[in-house]
Design a protein around this motif. Sequence first.
Motif, PDB file in Angstrom:
ATOM      1  N   THR A  33     -12.339   6.888  -2.869  1.00 26.27           N
ATOM      2  CA  THR A  33     -11.029   6.993  -2.238  1.00 26.27           C
ATOM      3  C   THR A  33      -9.929   7.258  -3.254  1.00 26.27           C
ATOM      4  O   THR A  33     -10.006   6.788  -4.395  1.00 26.27           O
ATOM      5  CB  THR A  33     -10.705   5.701  -1.455  1.00 26.27           C
ATOM      6  N   ASP A  34      -8.900   8.003  -2.820  1.00 24.26           N
ATOM      7  CA  ASP A  34      -7.726   8.187  -3.667  1.00 24.26           C
ATOM      8  C   ASP A  34      -6.604   7.238  -3.256  1.00 24.26           C
ATOM      9  O   ASP A  34      -5.424   7.561  -3.367  1.00 24.26           O
ATOM     10  CB  ASP A  34      -7.252   9.644  -3.658  1.00 24.26           C
ATOM     11  N   ILE A  35      -6.975   6.064  -2.788  1.00 25.99           N
ATOM     12  CA  ILE A  35      -6.013   5.036  -2.399  1.00 25.99           C
ATOM     13  C   ILE A  35      -5.011   4.795  -3.534  1.00 25.99           C
ATOM     14  O   ILE A  35      -5.373   4.777  -4.704  1.00 25.99           O
ATOM     15  CB  ILE A  35      -6.737   3.719  -2.035  1.00 25.99           C
ATOM     16  N   GLY A  36      -3.747   4.639  -3.152  1.00 26.81           N
ATOM     17  CA  GLY A  36      -2.715   4.445  -4.156  1.00 26.81           C
ATOM     18  C   GLY A  36      -2.102   5.732  -4.647  1.00 26.81           C
ATOM     19  O   GLY A  36      -1.164   5.711  -5.442  1.00 26.81           O
ATOM     20  N   GLY A  37      -2.628   6.869  -4.166  1.00 28.12           N
ATOM     21  CA  GLY A  37      -2.065   8.157  -4.559  1.00 28.12           C
ATOM     22  C   GLY A  37      -0.846   8.487  -3.726  1.00 28.12           C
ATOM     23  O   GLY A  37      -0.054   7.618  -3.371  1.00 28.12           O
ATOM     24  N   THR A  38      -0.707   9.743  -3.365  1.00 30.42           N
ATOM     25  CA  THR A  38       0.512  10.171  -2.670  1.00 30.42           C
ATOM     26  C   THR A  38       0.478   9.931  -1.171  1.00 30.42           C
ATOM     27  O   THR A  38       1.522   9.956  -0.531  1.00 30.42           O
ATOM     28  CB  THR A  38       0.749  11.671  -2.922  1.00 30.42           C
ATOM     29  N   LEU A  50     -12.240  -2.850   5.953  1.00 30.67           N
ATOM     30  CA  LEU A  50     -12.405  -4.271   5.653  1.00 30.67           C
ATOM     31  C   LEU A  50     -12.598  -5.084   6.922  1.00 30.67           C
ATOM     32  O   LEU A  50     -13.374  -6.055   6.940  1.00 30.67           O
ATOM     33  CB  LEU A  50     -11.204  -4.781   4.861  1.00 30.67           C
ATOM     34  N   MET A  51     -11.946  -4.697   7.989  1.00 32.26           N
ATOM     35  CA  MET A  51     -12.088  -5.440   9.243  1.00 32.26           C
ATOM     36  C   MET A  51     -13.418  -5.162   9.927  1.00 32.26           C
ATOM     37  O   MET A  51     -13.819  -5.884  10.838  1.00 32.26           O
ATOM     38  CB  MET A  51     -10.917  -5.110  10.160  1.00 32.26           C
ATOM     39  N   TYR A  52     -14.120  -4.132   9.474  1.00 35.16           N
ATOM     40  CA  TYR A  52     -15.461  -3.809   9.993  1.00 35.16           C
ATOM     41  C   TYR A  52     -16.520  -3.909   8.894  1.00 35.16           C
ATOM     42  O   TYR A  52     -17.619  -3.367   9.046  1.00 35.16           O
ATOM     43  CB  TYR A  52     -15.480  -2.402  10.585  1.00 35.16           C
ATOM     44  N   ALA A  53     -16.208  -4.589   7.811  1.00 33.78           N
ATOM     45  CA  ALA A  53     -17.129  -4.635   6.677  1.00 33.78           C
ATOM     46  C   ALA A  53     -18.441  -5.324   7.011  1.00 33.78           C
ATOM     47  O   ALA A  53     -19.437  -5.163   6.291  1.00 33.78           O
ATOM     48  CB  ALA A  53     -16.460  -5.333   5.491  1.00 33.78           C
ATOM     49  N   ASP A  54     -18.473  -6.081   8.103  1.00 28.31           N
ATOM     50  CA  ASP A  54     -19.715  -6.716   8.540  1.00 28.31           C
ATOM     51  C   ASP A  54     -20.733  -5.696   9.024  1.00 28.31           C
ATOM     52  O   ASP A  54     -21.918  -6.001   9.149  1.00 28.31           O
ATOM     53  CB  ASP A  54     -19.421  -7.705   9.675  1.00 28.31           C
ATOM     54  N   ARG A  55     -20.287  -4.468   9.290  1.00 31.20           N
ATOM     55  CA  ARG A  55     -21.163  -3.437   9.851  1.00 31.20           C
ATOM     56  C   ARG A  55     -21.888  -2.614   8.786  1.00 31.20           C
ATOM     57  O   ARG A  55     -22.688  -1.750   9.123  1.00 31.20           O
ATOM     58  CB  ARG A  55     -20.327  -2.492  10.721  1.00 31.20           C
ATOM     59  N   PHE A  56     -21.598  -2.874   7.508  1.00 29.31           N
ATOM     60  CA  PHE A  56     -22.118  -2.017   6.447  1.00 29.31           C
ATOM     61  C   PHE A  56     -22.726  -2.825   5.297  1.00 29.31           C
ATOM     62  O   PHE A  56     -22.366  -3.973   5.076  1.00 29.31           O
ATOM     63  CB  PHE A  56     -20.996  -1.142   5.864  1.00 29.31           C
ATOM     64  N   GLN A  57     -23.642  -2.179   4.566  1.00 27.18           N
ATOM     65  CA  GLN A  57     -24.044  -2.649   3.248  1.00 27.18           C
ATOM     66  C   GLN A  57     -23.179  -1.879   2.238  1.00 27.18           C
ATOM     67  O   GLN A  57     -23.465  -0.721   1.938  1.00 27.18           O
ATOM     68  CB  GLN A  57     -25.516  -2.345   2.985  1.00 27.18           C
ATOM     69  N   THR A  58     -22.146  -2.523   1.779  1.00 31.28           N
ATOM     70  CA  THR A  58     -21.193  -1.825   0.913  1.00 31.28           C
ATOM     71  C   THR A  58     -21.659  -1.902  -0.536  1.00 31.28           C
ATOM     72  O   THR A  58     -21.691  -2.968  -1.131  1.00 31.28           O
ATOM     73  CB  THR A  58     -19.793  -2.443   1.051  1.00 31.28           C
ATOM     74  N   GLU A  59     -21.997  -0.755  -1.105  1.00 25.70           N
ATOM     75  CA  GLU A  59     -22.541  -0.715  -2.457  1.00 25.70           C
ATOM     76  C   GLU A  59     -21.547  -0.206  -3.486  1.00 25.70           C
ATOM     77  O   GLU A  59     -21.775  -0.351  -4.689  1.00 25.70           O
ATOM     78  CB  GLU A  59     -23.818   0.124  -2.468  1.00 25.70           C
ATOM     79  N   GLY A  60     -20.459   0.388  -3.036  1.00 24.40           N
ATOM     80  CA  GLY A  60     -19.484   0.875  -4.000  1.00 24.40           C
ATOM     81  C   GLY A  60     -18.144   1.178  -3.357  1.00 24.40           C
ATOM     82  O   GLY A  60     -18.088   1.667  -2.223  1.00 24.40           O
ATOM     83  N   LEU A  61     -17.076   0.860  -4.073  1.00 28.00           N
ATOM     84  CA  LEU A  61     -15.706   1.231  -3.709  1.00 28.00           C
ATOM     85  C   LEU A  61     -15.087   1.823  -4.970  1.00 28.00           C
ATOM     86  O   LEU A  61     -14.825   1.103  -5.935  1.00 28.00           O
ATOM     87  CB  LEU A  61     -14.908   0.008  -3.237  1.00 28.00           C
ATOM     88  N   ILE A  62     -14.896   3.125  -4.982  1.00 27.36           N
ATOM     89  CA  ILE A  62     -14.511   3.829  -6.199  1.00 27.36           C
ATOM     90  C   ILE A  62     -13.121   4.431  -6.047  1.00 27.36           C
ATOM     91  O   ILE A  62     -12.830   5.123  -5.065  1.00 27.36           O
ATOM     92  CB  ILE A  62     -15.527   4.933  -6.535  1.00 27.36           C
ATOM     93  N   SER A  63     -12.276   4.176  -7.022  1.00 30.00           N
ATOM     94  CA  SER A  63     -10.965   4.806  -7.077  1.00 30.00           C
ATOM     95  C   SER A  63     -11.120   6.176  -7.731  1.00 30.00           C
ATOM     96  O   SER A  63     -11.420   6.273  -8.916  1.00 30.00           O
ATOM     97  CB  SER A  63      -9.997   3.937  -7.895  1.00 30.00           C
TER      98      SER A  63
END
Length: 429
Positions: A33-38, A50-63
């Motif tokens: 994700t480019d979160i924090g960009g323009t 995040l409110m649906y994070a129970d639905r996934f196996q989250t292996e990475g969150l990359i800026s």
Amino acid sequence: MKKVVFLFIWAFSPVLLTAQQPTPGKPRILISTDIGGTDPDDNQSMTHFLMYADRFQTEGLISSPSYGDGTKQHLLDMIALYEKDLPKLSRHNKNYPTPDALRAVCKQGRHGAAPLKGFATATEGSDWIIRCARHKSQQPLWVLVWGGLEDLAQALHDAPEIQSNIKVCWIGGPNKKWSANSYAYLVRNFPNLWFIEANGSYNGFFSNQGVPDSLRNEAYFDRYIQGAGHLGKDFKNYYKGIIKMGDTPSLLYLMDGNPADPSKESWGGSFEKMKHSPRQIFNRPTTQADTVGVYSVVELHFKGPHLPIAPDSACFTMRVQAQIGEQSWPGYYQGDGNYVILYIPKQSETLTYTISSGIADFPAHSGQFVVANQWPGQKGPDDFRVGSNWYTDRADPALFDGKQQGAKTVLKWRSAVLLDWARRWSWLR
């Protein structure tokens, strides 16, 4: 009284009764994700995730900010809000990941677009993609790209064998414009990658066409989010709470229907195979007589002075006048007096550009071209060929929402999605 009315709507909404079936199991996902960009819509989409994070196996969150100043800290800030709301969320579902588990998979990717060759040097983010893709699993790793492709391109360059272990769902459109070099690298060198290129469909998620008043973009916050936890309070900081969330359809695609078959309907859209990715090469200044397709790769080549600098060096600037104003793009030296720039237009319009440099005897010039709302359109001699697993927005004119190709494949489920999300917001009150 409000709660009673909400439950009535929830139970009897005809839109919800036509929704697809949830996907079985928990998909393995990595979000770039480019979160924090323009564009703060990534913050909105991160709240939804995040409110649906129970639905996934989250292996990475990359800026991965190909444009703008986003960093890993922006991810950590969102997780801190999630941590405060987790006790209430967990009362309704015990399967949410711990905040520390999410923090552990946050990684920093590349800042800025890749050079002409489409990759540069490894980052913490690109190395993490490789590590996750190499995990032995019966499931593929779904790489959801909410911004540029730089870290994905770097990972595939450094470990090309991982392409058989991943499936990519990319929200392109404007992101494609900022990531032209990495896109060209991927489509040229990894045409057999399993890849959904959503350039227009995702727009259906923030269309108000035919949407009930309470679910319209400007009304949803006051009706369903206001007063709902720390995430709800923070949501007001992005577009003043007006719904955009252009990256959310990549998540929705994995939450509903059959992700293994993009041709089927899902909350995140329905897609069709494409056999070529359009590219047009010009060895001269262009004029209004030249037409290119939206989202296509436009290559401008020209001759200039021979320079004692390395090939792939950025050494000139193209300034583009578009409907949104002026934007600047770097161009590159290829050696032997050859210069090139790759540009990808994001919408139909007539573009005017100038090319200039501080280099002595540089052939500064200007030009124009017309962008037609055609994707991918008819095959051309310069096009990239793609394999049997490259998908994109449906071309059926009946599925356009205005100018946005395939957007109705997402729009038709928008009310169902937002009502489902409203139920989770009610958990935080």
